[in-house]
Design a protein around this motif. Structure first.
Motif, PDB file in Angstrom:
ATOM      1  N   THR A  52     -46.872 -13.813  12.054  1.00 38.57           N
ATOM      2  CA  THR A  52     -46.904 -12.941  10.881  1.00 38.57           C
ATOM      3  C   THR A  52     -45.908 -13.362   9.813  1.00 38.57           C
ATOM      4  O   THR A  52     -45.791 -12.691   8.787  1.00 38.57           O
ATOM      5  CB  THR A  52     -46.651 -11.477  11.292  1.00 38.57           C
ATOM      6  OG1 THR A  52     -45.416 -11.399  12.008  1.00 38.57           O
ATOM      7  CG2 THR A  52     -47.785 -10.963  12.168  1.00 38.57           C
ATOM      8  N   LYS A  55     -48.335 -15.168   5.326  1.00 36.29           N
ATOM      9  CA  LYS A  55     -49.093 -14.095   4.691  1.00 36.29           C
ATOM     10  C   LYS A  55     -50.577 -14.352   4.925  1.00 36.29           C
ATOM     11  O   LYS A  55     -51.042 -15.493   4.766  1.00 36.29           O
ATOM     12  CB  LYS A  55     -48.790 -14.045   3.193  1.00 36.29           C
ATOM     13  CG  LYS A  55     -47.352 -13.708   2.864  1.00 36.29           C
ATOM     14  CD  LYS A  55     -47.101 -13.692   1.358  1.00 36.29           C
ATOM     15  CE  LYS A  55     -47.830 -12.535   0.693  1.00 36.29           C
ATOM     16  NZ  LYS A  55     -47.471 -12.439  -0.748  1.00 36.29           N
ATOM     17  N   PRO A  56     -51.333 -13.325   5.288  1.00 40.10           N
ATOM     18  CA  PRO A  56     -52.770 -13.526   5.505  1.00 40.10           C
ATOM     19  C   PRO A  56     -53.454 -14.172   4.306  1.00 40.10           C
ATOM     20  O   PRO A  56     -54.365 -14.990   4.468  1.00 40.10           O
ATOM     21  CB  PRO A  56     -53.297 -12.106   5.748  1.00 40.10           C
ATOM     22  CG  PRO A  56     -52.108 -11.330   6.197  1.00 40.10           C
ATOM     23  CD  PRO A  56     -50.922 -11.929   5.515  1.00 40.10           C
ATOM     24  N   PHE A  60     -54.665 -17.767   6.525  1.00 35.89           N
ATOM     25  CA  PHE A  60     -55.139 -16.816   7.524  1.00 35.89           C
ATOM     26  C   PHE A  60     -55.251 -17.466   8.895  1.00 35.89           C
ATOM     27  O   PHE A  60     -55.072 -16.808   9.931  1.00 35.89           O
ATOM     28  CB  PHE A  60     -56.491 -16.236   7.113  1.00 35.89           C
ATOM     29  CG  PHE A  60     -56.884 -15.033   7.920  1.00 35.89           C
ATOM     30  CD1 PHE A  60     -56.173 -13.845   7.817  1.00 35.89           C
ATOM     31  CD2 PHE A  60     -57.965 -15.073   8.792  1.00 35.89           C
ATOM     32  CE1 PHE A  60     -56.512 -12.726   8.563  1.00 35.89           C
ATOM     33  CE2 PHE A  60     -58.319 -13.963   9.549  1.00 35.89           C
ATOM     34  CZ  PHE A  60     -57.598 -12.793   9.436  1.00 35.89           C
ATOM     35  N   TYR A  63     -51.763 -17.318  10.271  1.00 35.75           N
ATOM     36  CA  TYR A  63     -51.431 -15.908  10.488  1.00 35.75           C
ATOM     37  C   TYR A  63     -52.041 -15.418  11.804  1.00 35.75           C
ATOM     38  O   TYR A  63     -51.365 -14.761  12.615  1.00 35.75           O
ATOM     39  CB  TYR A  63     -51.944 -15.071   9.323  1.00 35.75           C
ATOM     40  CG  TYR A  63     -51.817 -13.576   9.506  1.00 35.75           C
ATOM     41  CD1 TYR A  63     -50.596 -12.930   9.333  1.00 35.75           C
ATOM     42  CD2 TYR A  63     -52.932 -12.814   9.845  1.00 35.75           C
ATOM     43  CE1 TYR A  63     -50.486 -11.549   9.498  1.00 35.75           C
ATOM     44  CE2 TYR A  63     -52.833 -11.437  10.006  1.00 35.75           C
ATOM     45  CZ  TYR A  63     -51.612 -10.806   9.838  1.00 35.75           C
ATOM     46  OH  TYR A  63     -51.503  -9.443  10.001  1.00 35.75           O
ATOM     47  N   PHE A 627     -52.270  -2.571  13.988  1.00 36.24           N
ATOM     48  CA  PHE A 627     -53.320  -3.094  13.125  1.00 36.24           C
ATOM     49  C   PHE A 627     -54.471  -2.088  13.027  1.00 36.24           C
ATOM     50  O   PHE A 627     -54.911  -1.522  14.033  1.00 36.24           O
ATOM     51  CB  PHE A 627     -53.864  -4.418  13.669  1.00 36.24           C
ATOM     52  CG  PHE A 627     -52.845  -5.519  13.709  1.00 36.24           C
ATOM     53  CD1 PHE A 627     -52.305  -6.024  12.531  1.00 36.24           C
ATOM     54  CD2 PHE A 627     -52.415  -6.045  14.922  1.00 36.24           C
ATOM     55  CE1 PHE A 627     -51.365  -7.044  12.570  1.00 36.24           C
ATOM     56  CE2 PHE A 627     -51.478  -7.056  14.973  1.00 36.24           C
ATOM     57  CZ  PHE A 627     -50.941  -7.555  13.780  1.00 36.24           C
ATOM     58  N   GLN A 631     -58.396  -4.689  10.174  1.00 35.95           N
ATOM     59  CA  GLN A 631     -57.503  -5.822  10.416  1.00 35.95           C
ATOM     60  C   GLN A 631     -57.803  -6.473  11.766  1.00 35.95           C
ATOM     61  O   GLN A 631     -57.841  -7.701  11.883  1.00 35.95           O
ATOM     62  CB  GLN A 631     -56.049  -5.358  10.355  1.00 35.95           C
ATOM     63  CG  GLN A 631     -55.569  -5.030   8.946  1.00 35.95           C
ATOM     64  CD  GLN A 631     -54.175  -4.448   8.934  1.00 35.95           C
ATOM     65  OE1 GLN A 631     -53.746  -3.794   9.893  1.00 35.95           O
ATOM     66  NE2 GLN A 631     -53.446  -4.668   7.841  1.00 35.95           N
ATOM     67  N   TRP A 675     -61.887  -8.006   3.430  1.00 35.03           N
ATOM     68  CA  TRP A 675     -60.686  -8.688   3.909  1.00 35.03           C
ATOM     69  C   TRP A 675     -59.530  -8.480   2.939  1.00 35.03           C
ATOM     70  O   TRP A 675     -58.388  -8.295   3.351  1.00 35.03           O
ATOM     71  CB  TRP A 675     -60.981 -10.177   4.093  1.00 35.03           C
ATOM     72  CG  TRP A 675     -59.785 -11.014   4.443  1.00 35.03           C
ATOM     73  CD1 TRP A 675     -59.122 -11.038   5.629  1.00 35.03           C
ATOM     74  CD2 TRP A 675     -59.111 -11.947   3.589  1.00 35.03           C
ATOM     75  NE1 TRP A 675     -58.078 -11.948   5.576  1.00 35.03           N
ATOM     76  CE2 TRP A 675     -58.051 -12.514   4.336  1.00 35.03           C
ATOM     77  CE3 TRP A 675     -59.307 -12.368   2.277  1.00 35.03           C
ATOM     78  CZ2 TRP A 675     -57.197 -13.480   3.796  1.00 35.03           C
ATOM     79  CZ3 TRP A 675     -58.461 -13.334   1.737  1.00 35.03           C
ATOM     80  CH2 TRP A 675     -57.409 -13.868   2.490  1.00 35.03           C
ATOM     81  N   PHE A 679     -55.918  -6.476   4.089  1.00 30.60           N
ATOM     82  CA  PHE A 679     -54.598  -7.118   4.141  1.00 30.60           C
ATOM     83  C   PHE A 679     -53.874  -7.106   2.792  1.00 30.60           C
ATOM     84  O   PHE A 679     -52.864  -7.788   2.634  1.00 30.60           O
ATOM     85  CB  PHE A 679     -54.749  -8.556   4.643  1.00 30.60           C
ATOM     86  CG  PHE A 679     -55.208  -8.661   6.069  1.00 30.60           C
ATOM     87  CD1 PHE A 679     -54.314  -8.514   7.118  1.00 30.60           C
ATOM     88  CD2 PHE A 679     -56.551  -8.873   6.367  1.00 30.60           C
ATOM     89  CE1 PHE A 679     -54.737  -8.590   8.435  1.00 30.60           C
ATOM     90  CE2 PHE A 679     -56.992  -8.957   7.679  1.00 30.60           C
ATOM     91  CZ  PHE A 679     -56.081  -8.809   8.722  1.00 30.60           C
ATOM     92  N   ASN A 680     -54.410  -6.354   1.852  1.00 29.66           N
ATOM     93  CA  ASN A 680     -53.783  -6.238   0.533  1.00 29.66           C
ATOM     94  C   ASN A 680     -53.530  -7.615  -0.082  1.00 29.66           C
ATOM     95  O   ASN A 680     -52.435  -7.914  -0.581  1.00 29.66           O
ATOM     96  CB  ASN A 680     -52.470  -5.450   0.622  1.00 29.66           C
ATOM     97  CG  ASN A 680     -51.948  -5.048  -0.752  1.00 29.66           C
ATOM     98  OD1 ASN A 680     -52.729  -4.831  -1.687  1.00 29.66           O
ATOM     99  ND2 ASN A 680     -50.639  -4.951  -0.892  1.00 29.66           N
ATOM    100  N   VAL A 681     -54.531  -8.456  -0.048  1.00 30.08           N
ATOM    101  CA  VAL A 681     -54.424  -9.813  -0.597  1.00 30.08           C
ATOM    102  C   VAL A 681     -54.500  -9.734  -2.122  1.00 30.08           C
ATOM    103  O   VAL A 681     -55.408  -9.116  -2.682  1.00 30.08           O
ATOM    104  CB  VAL A 681     -55.535 -10.717  -0.038  1.00 30.08           C
ATOM    105  CG1 VAL A 681     -55.462 -12.114  -0.657  1.00 30.08           C
ATOM    106  CG2 VAL A 681     -55.434 -10.800   1.487  1.00 30.08           C
TER     107      VAL A 681
END
Length: 698
Positions: A52, A55-56, A60, A63, A627, A631, A675, A679-681
């Protein structure tokens, strides 16, 4: 890994003049060491495998798998290792146990159980192999040496033809024989089996190994010439350096006539029906009448020629290249094919090049594992019938069928929701789903082996006769009605496959277990893992190849011009995305070559996600290790691709495999809107794509 039309590729299958030998140079892949039963310490995503600190939205793949990658070493007998190795190793260990039981059973002569035992034991008897030396090979080398003219050469080349290629199911375009035969439902008569002929003649994995202008490829070619010389020398030939140079130059000339893998995957260019007389006119040089007599195909009126220009070019080489060079080419290919069951010096020399040089593998796998591969290759259904009874209970089959049904249902909804597709095209797509046959665990009808003669002390002959048995079985089916429920994989195979000419899917028993499917895991993990595999195979029904077939497996354009234009624009956008991926500074993924698999990854993941949410029936998913359900779903998908590989093997994959490397398959998530929210990308992260740049096809 597989999931191609089959889900991944893990073995090299080499065949030549009269044989099929499975050589496990590229090992299947692992999350953990194999045991007699799969480890299930964790039911769901493996948080301990993650890193972790990544960052995703940046990486990914790392990650989801970074800790596993850091803590995993590639064993010296593997070229790569990933999530598939645990199941492949487990399946092999189980199969070896079944073989041991067969050996103790003292089954009646001629029974499948007896054949399993005798085939395996004859392979494992290295003392007998050493004692016989070159004797099993000698009569065949003598037959090659006795060829007096190009007419007899054509006959010998025809006798070498084997059904060792498969253009659409297992996506195997490679044969070291001059040409390869594939017997499958016809493009133009979908109700009967037809004969497809494909280009061949190369020992190296692809034309680029002969043609690419790089220091690495030049070095491989130099070492390959030395390998040819060494193999001929071991077999008692003289002037082997000169002969090796001539054999290599012939293969180089053949490579120049081949078309690329990306071009070969375009079925619209492959549907070329030639009658026997057409070969004489369109591909002069080879005595085709004699070739077809040698191949036991003299009565076959027509063939579908997959790569016409290669046939024209290779036939011309038969005429222009000296008879002696062709005879040395035949001899070398024969020796190469049987190296694994000749004295140890042959086996060691073959591995030194094809294992160490081409894939970077340091050691051969234990002989018992190679023996299991051989038995699976020649008696796969005989083993598979026992395997399925022992290791695939009815409850597992019912659970898998329920998940397939759910994902097909959501795929229907996704098609209905498409705003760009005409109702008529949608109706055709829905018809494909209606008639789709899904095989779960094992086939409904098992292949019989009564005509395959296995002898206890004759491994060379067992393999020779096994390849002829498979070939004659396929030739005998030409013109007969198609069995649309026939399987192309065995239950003990860790893989899955889409069969476009049959409009069918196969999910073997061996893949329907942890870590892909675990009945004790949350739905999020199961749908992210095996659900995405199921979605992938369903999606192949509508990829760049599958979309060319209708609900009956017939090649037919069922699209409106506008719909087809939209589809092609979307797929071109996806190909361009993958063209930007570079596993090494000097080599990039070929977006066109990998397009069908990338489409299936994107569409399959989307369908699996919808299926997962449908399975919740409005309930909130439970969390695991902090998660959320979404997630977990995406992490489970990413963990399908936990993988490490040696550089040489990964380079070979990029050049020869229709699948993208693992890290880029994990990056499929960047095309899925859910996605980003899971993961708040955010914009600025490396995998971020603006909504308009995310590829959505189905």
């Amino acid at each position: 890994m597989k999931f191609t039309r089959n889900f991944s590729k893990t073995l090299l299958v080499h065949a030549t003049i009269s044989t099929l030998i499975v050589i496990p140079l590229l090992a299947a892949q692992s999350r953990e060491a194999s045991t007699d039963t799969p480890k299930q310490d964790v039911h769901g995503v493996a948080a301990a495998n993650m890193d972790t600190s990544f960052k995703p939205g940046d990486d990914f793949f790392q990650y989801a798998n970074g800790a596993w990658i850091k803590g995993t070493e590639i064993p010296p007998d593997r070229s790569r290792i990933s999530v598939f190795s645990a199941l492949a190793d487990l399946s092999n260990k189980r199969t070896a146990g079944l073989i041991e039981e067969a050996a103790k059973a003292n089954a009646p002569a001629g029974s499948n159980v007896r054949k399993i035992a005798e085939l395996y034991n004859s392979y494992m008897d290295e003392g007998a192999i050493e004692a016989k030396g070159l004797a099993p090979l000698r009569q065949h080398l003598d037959a090659i040496a006795a060829i007096h003219d190009k007419r007899e050469l054509a006959r010998a080349l025809g006798e070498s033809l084997r059904s060792d290629v498969d253009a659409l199911n297992n996506t195997n375009f490679h044969t070291p024989n001059l040409f390869g035969l594939w017997v499958a439902p016809g493009f133009n008569d979908f109700e009967h089996y037809d004969a497809y002929l494909l280009q061949g003649g190369l020992q190296l994995p692809d034309r680029e190994y002969y043609l690419a202008d790089s220091d690495r490829m030049r070095d491989i070619r130099t070492k390959y010439r030395a390998h040819i010389s060494n193999m001929l020398k071991l077999a008692g030939f003289t002037d082997t350096d000169v002969r090796a140079g001539q054999v290599f130059e012939l293969e180089h000339a053949i490579a120049e006539k081949h078309i690329s893998l990306a071009e070969s995957e375009d079925i619209h260019k492959a549907n070329n029906t030639w009658k026997q007389a057409d070969f004489v006119a369109k591909a002069p040089g080879l005595d085709w009448a004699e070739y077809f007599r040698g191949a036991d195909l003299a009565s076959q009126a027509s063939f579908i020629v997959w790569q016409p220009t290669a046939f024209t070019g290779e036939s011309a080489l038969v005429a222009s290249t000296s008879l002696d060079t062709w005879k040395d080419w035949l001899a070398f290919h024969l020796i190469e094919a049987y190296a694994n069951v000749l004295p140890k010096a042959f086996n060691d020399e073959r591995f030194a090049f094809f294992g160490k040089v081409l894939t970077g593998t340091l050691e051969q796998r234990p002989r018992w594992q190679r023996g299991v591969d051989l038995v699976n290759g020649l008696l796969g259904d005989a083993v598979g019938q026992i395997y399925a009874q022992r290791y695939f209970p009815p409850a597992a089959k019912a659970d898998a069928q329920a998940m397939v049904t759910n994902i097909i249902s959501v795929f229907r909804k996704r098609i209905d929701a498409l705003t760009w597709m005409d109702p008529k095209t949608k109706a055709e797509a829905q018809a494909k789903l209606t008639t789709l046959y899904v095989g779960i665990g094992y086939p409904e009808t098992w292949r019989g082996y009564s005509a395959y003669d296995v002898k206890a002390d004759d491994i060379f002959g067992n393999i020779w006769r096994g390849s002829l048995f498979d070939y004659h079985r396929d030739v005998a089916r030409l013109g007969f009605p198609v069995d649309r429920k026939e399987w192309s994989m065995t239950p003990q195979t860790v893989n899955a496959v889409n069969l476009p000419l049959q409009n069918a899917l196969n999910f073997p028993a061996a893949i329907l277990q942890p870590p892909f499917y675990d009945p004790q895991a949350p739905a999020a993990a199961n749908y992210g893992a095996i659900g995405s595999v199921i979605g992938h195979e369903i999606s192949h029904t509508f990829d760049t190849e599958g979309s060319a077939f209708d609900s009956k497996g017939r090649v037919r354009n069922w699209w409106t011009p506008e719909d087809l234009a939209h589809f092609e624009a979307s797929t071109a956008k996806l190909a361009a995305q993958y063209d930007t991926y570079k596993p090494f500074p000097d080599i990039a993924v070929n977006g066109k070559q990998t397009l069908g698999e990338n489409i299936a990854d994107v569409a399959g993941l989307s369908a699996a996600y919808d299926g997962y949410h449908a399975s919740l029936a409005g309930k909130t998913a439970p969390t695991q290790d902090g998660f959320t359900g979404d997630q977990q779903f995406f992490i489970a998908f990413g963990q399908n691709y936990a993988s490490r590989g040696r550089e040489a093997a990964l380079r070979q994959q990029v050049m020869t495999d229709p699948h993208s490397p693992a890290q880029f398959r994990a990056a499929t998530v960047r095309n899925i809107d859910a996605w980003y929210s899971a993961f708040n990308v955010q914009a600025g992260e490396k995998l971020y794509l603006a909504p308009s740049d995310r590829v959505k096809i189905w």
